[in-house]
Design a protein around this motif. Structure first.
Motif, mmCIF file in Angstrom:
data_model
loop_
_atom_site.group_PDB
_atom_site.id
_atom_site.type_symbol
_atom_site.label_atom_id
_atom_site.label_comp_id
_atom_site.label_asym_id
_atom_site.label_seq_id
_atom_site.Cartn_x
_atom_site.Cartn_y
_atom_site.Cartn_z
ATOM 1 N N PHE A 26 49.387 54.213 46.766
ATOM 2 C CA PHE A 26 49.176 55.027 45.575
ATOM 3 C C PHE A 26 48.704 56.434 45.938
ATOM 4 O O PHE A 26 49.187 57.422 45.383
ATOM 5 C CB PHE A 26 48.151 54.353 44.653
ATOM 6 C CG PHE A 26 47.785 55.178 43.465
ATOM 7 C CD1 PHE A 26 48.683 55.358 42.424
ATOM 8 C CD2 PHE A 26 46.555 55.800 43.391
ATOM 9 C CE1 PHE A 26 48.358 56.138 41.332
ATOM 10 C CE2 PHE A 26 46.215 56.575 42.307
ATOM 11 C CZ PHE A 26 47.123 56.748 41.271
ATOM 12 N N SER B 139 45.270 44.768 48.343
ATOM 13 C CA SER B 139 44.737 45.825 47.478
ATOM 14 C C SER B 139 44.479 47.107 48.277
ATOM 15 O O SER B 139 44.705 48.213 47.768
ATOM 16 C CB SER B 139 43.463 45.367 46.776
ATOM 17 O OG SER B 139 42.444 45.113 47.710
ATOM 18 N N LEU C 220 47.894 48.700 48.739
ATOM 19 C CA LEU C 220 48.364 49.319 47.493
ATOM 20 C C LEU C 220 47.618 50.612 47.188
ATOM 21 O O LEU C 220 48.206 51.575 46.679
ATOM 22 C CB LEU C 220 48.235 48.331 46.336
ATOM 23 C CG LEU C 220 49.216 47.159 46.352
ATOM 24 C CD1 LEU C 220 48.897 46.190 45.223
ATOM 25 C CD2 LEU C 220 50.642 47.640 46.265
#
Length: 92
Positions: free
Chosen positions: A41, A34, A37
């Motif tokens: 992003f 996470s 990611l």
């Protein structure tokens, strides 16, 4: 170009200190994924707003992106709020 994934290497060092419980290892791997990611992003967002060249030439591309915020000529100059949030986030 900077290497934004150095933090993930540091986070993987935590795995040596975890007990061998499967739930802890799954939680650690989920945290690393996470976090990765989130970094991907944020980098994609800054590249899409600023462009690749401007993003690479800027010392603080996220701050430059926040400076561009203008909502209906009413909400402007949110960079002090962003900097306060950044300092508090780095502290914790």
């Amino acid at each position: 170009m900077d290497a934004p994934y150095g933090e993930i290497i540091c986070f993987t060092m935590i795995f040596a200190y975890l007990k061998k419980s499967k739930s802890q290892i799954k939680g650690g791997i989920a945290g690393v994924i996470s976090g990765g990611l989130a970094l991907v992003f944020i980098h994609l967002l800054t590249i899409s707003v600023l462009g690749g060249y401007t993003r690479n030439q800027s010392l603080a591309p996220l701050l430059k992106m926040v400076l561009k915020i203008n909502v209906a000529d009413f909400i402007e100059r949110v960079d002090p709020l962003f900097l306060i949030w950044l300092i508090v986030n780095d502290f914790f």
